[in-house]
Design a protein around this motif. Structure first.
Motif: not given
Length: 281
Positions: A160-161, A206-209, A245-246, A256-261
């Motif tokens: 996602s974002s 949910i991966v929010r980059p 990896e998820a 889980k919802v994770v935000e990544i930078v």
């Protein structure tokens, strides 16, 4: 104050954006085909993952990393012949025609009975159709989830974002939030799809980059809970790593919802530790 040039990406969509200060970007637990405790080194049949948006710049990296980690991949693409020219031949890679805008019935046929997980890395292409974000980032994602339920696929990973919930977290005047919503309220479309996933009962991550970069990784991954990050960027290679990896660590990544930078100042941490640091739903 110097001006930073930012590359804002949503899967296959691109836009250039400059800022003078911040770098903006970006349960079906009873399923017999759960990914829990997968160990790819075991001599068992390869687990098959359906990737939607497989020819996009992030999706392509996800496919390549899945193959390198021992998965079999079913790449969902609009044009099979064209897609085949984008990848090296691999006996573990199979292409199927799939368009997320055509609804869950056709997607369920493409996913098939031999798929254990789905990764969604789709994204609309900016254009004159203001409904495109809703057709792809909302309706398309919802249809994929429904297709998973039809096929009994119990694992779903969405790319996602960050800032999708910016209106509720005080980021409504964030230039990145404003800019991305110019294209048919893209972030709002994504947020509504996320809410549907959470209600679906399918085991999700949910991966929010942040802002997606085509460059090789230039820092370590920073992972935070949802609605935490409002700026930053990350290599698409690292986003692909997190998505894969998820699947490999369902124990720590489920629901889980994770935000990544990425940050050069961040310590190097294992993905297991990163996922464990974020509380699930």
């Amino acid at each position: 104050m110097t001006t930073s040039l930012l590359l804002l990406r949503h899967s296959s969509s691109a836009a250039l954006f400059s800022s003078s200060s911040l770098v903006f970007f970006a349960k079906n637990t009873n399923s017999s085909r759960s990914f829990t405790s997968i160990k790819m080194e075991q001599n068992t049949a390869k687990k098959k993952v359906f990737v939607a948006g497989a020819t996009g710049q992030t999706g392509k990296r996800i496919v390549e990393q899945l193959l390198s980690r021992g998965f079999a991949v079913k790449a969902g693409v609009r044009d099979v012949d064209k897609a085949k020219t984008s990848f090296r031949q691999d006996p573990s890679l199979h292409f199927v025609k799939a368009d997320v805008t055509e609804g869950s019935e056709k997607l369920a046929e493409a996913i098939g009975d031999d798929t254990q997980a789905v990764i969604c890395a789709t994204g609309f292409r900016p254009g004159f159709d203001l409904f495109a974000p809703w057709k792809i980032d909302n309706f398309g994602t919802v249809s994929l989830v429904d297709a998973c339920k039809k096929r009994g696929v119990g694992r779903f990973v969405l790319v996602s974002s960050i800032l999708v919930n910016g209106a509720a977290t005080g980021q409504i005047l964030n230039p990145a939030y404003i800019f991305l919503n110019v294209f048919g309220l893209t972030l709002i479309a994504k947020l509504q799809a996320e809410k549907y996933i959470k209600r679906s009962g399918v085991n999700y991550t949910i991966v929010r980059p942040g802002g997606l970069k085509n460059d090789p990784p230039s820092g370590n991954v920073v992972m935070e809970p949802e609605d935490t990050l409002s700026g930053g960027s990350i290599s698409r290679d690292q986003v692909a790593e997190v998505a894969v990896e998820a699947l490999l660590d369902e124990e720590e990544s489920s629901y889980k919802v994770v935000e990544i930078v990425a940050s050069a100042d961040a310590p190097k941490r294992s993905y297991k530790d990163l996922f464990a640091s974020v509380k699930g739903h």
